[in-house]
Design an enzyme around this catalytic site. Structure first.
Site, mmCIF file in Angstrom:
data_model
loop_
_atom_site.group_PDB
_atom_site.id
_atom_site.type_symbol
_atom_site.label_atom_id
_atom_site.label_comp_id
_atom_site.label_asym_id
_atom_site.label_seq_id
_atom_site.Cartn_x
_atom_site.Cartn_y
_atom_site.Cartn_z
ATOM 1 N N THR A 83 -13.666 17.480 -8.907
ATOM 2 C CA THR A 83 -13.035 17.622 -10.228
ATOM 3 C C THR A 83 -12.629 16.245 -10.755
ATOM 4 O O THR A 83 -12.025 15.445 -10.032
ATOM 5 C CB THR A 83 -11.798 18.555 -10.118
ATOM 6 O OG1 THR A 83 -12.240 19.796 -9.565
ATOM 7 C CG2 THR A 83 -11.158 18.778 -11.470
ATOM 8 N N ASN A 111 -15.286 -12.739 -6.226
ATOM 9 C CA ASN A 111 -13.855 -12.444 -6.282
ATOM 10 C C ASN A 111 -12.997 -13.473 -5.564
ATOM 11 O O ASN A 111 -11.798 -13.527 -5.775
ATOM 12 C CB ASN A 111 -13.580 -11.052 -5.700
ATOM 13 C CG ASN A 111 -14.236 -10.858 -4.351
ATOM 14 O OD1 ASN A 111 -15.460 -10.947 -4.234
ATOM 15 N ND2 ASN A 111 -13.441 -10.616 -3.331
ATOM 16 N N CYS A 113 -8.590 -7.969 -0.893
ATOM 17 C CA CYS A 113 -9.231 -6.861 -0.193
ATOM 18 C C CYS A 113 -9.431 -7.194 1.282
ATOM 19 O O CYS A 113 -9.520 -6.305 2.110
ATOM 20 C CB CYS A 113 -10.573 -6.541 -0.815
ATOM 21 S SG CYS A 113 -10.383 -5.803 -2.422
HETATM 22 N N1 PLP Z 1 -16.045 -5.780 -6.021
HETATM 23 C C1 PLP Z 1 -15.300 -6.846 -6.290
HETATM 24 C C2 PLP Z 1 -15.972 -8.130 -6.703
HETATM 25 C C3 PLP Z 1 -13.909 -6.792 -6.187
HETATM 26 O O1 PLP Z 1 -13.169 -7.871 -6.454
HETATM 27 C C4 PLP Z 1 -13.313 -5.570 -5.787
HETATM 28 C C5 PLP Z 1 -11.852 -5.484 -5.579
HETATM 29 O O2 PLP Z 1 -11.194 -6.472 -5.315
HETATM 30 C C6 PLP Z 1 -14.145 -4.462 -5.539
HETATM 31 C C7 PLP Z 1 -15.509 -4.606 -5.655
HETATM 32 C C8 PLP Z 1 -13.570 -3.137 -5.143
HETATM 33 O O3 PLP Z 1 -12.946 -2.537 -6.255
HETATM 34 P P1 PLP Z 1 -12.045 -1.246 -6.067
HETATM 35 O O4 PLP Z 1 -10.693 -1.711 -5.683
HETATM 36 O O5 PLP Z 1 -12.059 -0.584 -7.420
HETATM 37 O O6 PLP Z 1 -12.686 -0.405 -5.038
#
Ligand code: PLP
Length: 399
Positions: A250, A162, A336
């Site tokens: 749910t 990512n 993230c």
């Molecule tokens: N894995 C990767 C490679 C990501 O880029 C991301 C989010 O940026 C995630 C997992 C987490 O995804 P989510 O936001 O749906 O929890």
């Protein structure tokens, strides 16, 4: 897939959204399906009366779409709240199932925190975690196979990183570890590859695959885990036994319906979107190559959807805010990580001088060459305003 009306309207004020790896704008099909389910599918899928059946029908429809997109069986799809939850279920569920007899898991050293932090928790609980770092920018299937032994119950490797867009050889890794120990369960975080490249469970040969709705033009709050038929997995959430007992609670029917609708729309356009994004990515690379002080980290083999770049002598955060003033939206490293250094760029061997000055440009099929021009113009202005670097016309990169 349908046009994105909102974004089109915003385009008139030159909004340039290059943060699609963080999240995507829900497509009209998803918005319509969510609204429709809120109005007409609001029953509880577990209820036996007609409101329950109407809701269940929408969940089943979405499950069929995801299964078709992955080449899986509908009963192999478990809906969750996000890919982070899918990954927790994969890792913690396997640890619970196999952990009494086997205590080791092997992951790549460049995983998203969804995997990395969960593995760390397991390590704190007494499991052994082996992290395979990239060598010359790539993780090696042989190194994974070497690390796997009779004690190993799980191997996890992402499909597309990512932060840099690096495509990891997940299929080769899973094949190599299964040759060494066929009992090992394999998990793939496919979040940044799903519906951006042809992804078939048979070819990837992963037992568990995490995907996310909001990265593929569906709403936030929904994800899924592919669980290969026959794989034993203990649930993390206990309760009413929904999702074949693997994820009690749910079902979020409107979000699941929106996910299904987005997947249906995207499934038919993987190649078309890939071509559009590749064209845009190549154009941006060629424009960036003309700028002094800009270094492209993502190599040519990376996913075309993500381009990691470093801007000399400039901190990513002020740069990001400068660009946002011009309505150009990118992220610093991974969204993230929110300011926290993830260590992934270092693991990929990115020049230390650029670690703090790295921004991530992430595309959708809707980005245009005009967007790339706007980004390059704003970068030029930022370098001049924030650190006095002037561009010489058509200069070749000197850094
Ligand atoms: N894995 C990767 C490679 C990501 O880029 C991301 C989010 O940026 C995630 C997992 C987490 O995804 P989510 O936001 O749906 O929890």
């Amino acid at each position: 897939m349908g046009r994105f009306h909102l974004q089109q309207k915003e385009r008139r004020i030159r909004l340039v959204y290059f943060d699609n790896a963080a999240t995507t704008q829900p497509c009209p099909e998803a918005v319509q399906a969510v609204t429709e389910a809120l109005e007409h599918g609001w029953g509880n899928p577990s209820s036996l009366h007609s409101f329950g059946l109407a809701a269940q029908k929408r969940v089943d429809g979405a499950r069929a779409e995801l299964a078709a997109a992955l080449g899986a069986l509908p009963e192999e799809i478990v809906f969750t709240s996000c890919a982070t939850e899918s990954t927790s279920l994969a890792l913690l569920g396997c640890a619970r199932t196999y952990g009494r007899r086997k205590r080791k898991l092997v992951i790549s050293g460049v995983e998203h925190p969804a995997t990395a932090a969960t593995a760390q928790r397991l390590e704190e609980d007494g499991f052994t975690v082996v992290r395979i770092a990239p060598e010359n920018g790539m993780v090696s299937p042989a190194r994974f196979a070497e690390a796997v032994d009779d004690e190993t119950f799980l191997v996890s490797c992402m499909l597309v990183n990512n932060e840099t867009g690096a495509q990891l050889p997940a299929a080769e890794i899973f094949a190599a570890v299964k040759r060494k120990n066929p009992t090992v369960v394999t998990h793939c975080d496919a979040v940044q590859g799903f519906l951006k490249q042809a992804l078939r469970v048979k070819q990837l040969d992963a037992d568990l695959i995490s995907v996310s709705g909001h990265k593929v033009y569906a709403p936030k709050g929904v994800g899924a885990l592919f669980v290969k038929k026959g794989i034993r997995l203990a649930p993390v959430l206990l309760g009413g036994g929904q999702e074949r007992g693997l994820r009690s609670g749910t079902e979020a029917v409107p979000l699941i319906a929106g996910f299904g609708a987005a997947v249906k729309a995207l499934r038919a356009t993987v190649e078309e979107r890939d071509a559009a994004v590749r064209g845009c990515n190549a154009y941006l690379r060629s424009r960036l190559a003309e700028l002094d002080g800009v270094r492209i980290h993502s190599d040519e083999t990376a996913s075309p959807y993500i381009l990691s770049i470093g801007v000399k002598n400039m901190k990513a955060e002020p740069l990001l805010h400068f660009l946002a003033q011009s309505k150009i939206y990118v992220s610093s490293g991974s969204a993230c990580a929110k300011g926290k250094k993830s260590g992934v760029l270092e693991a990929f061997g990115i020049n230390a001088a650029y670690l703090d000055s790295t921004i991530r440009v992430s595309f959708s099929h809707q980005n245009t060459r005009a967007d790339c021009d706007a980004l390059c113009d704003a970068l030029t202005r930022a370098m001049q305003t924030l650190c006095g670097i002037r561009q010489t016309p058509h200069s070749n990169r000197k850094d």
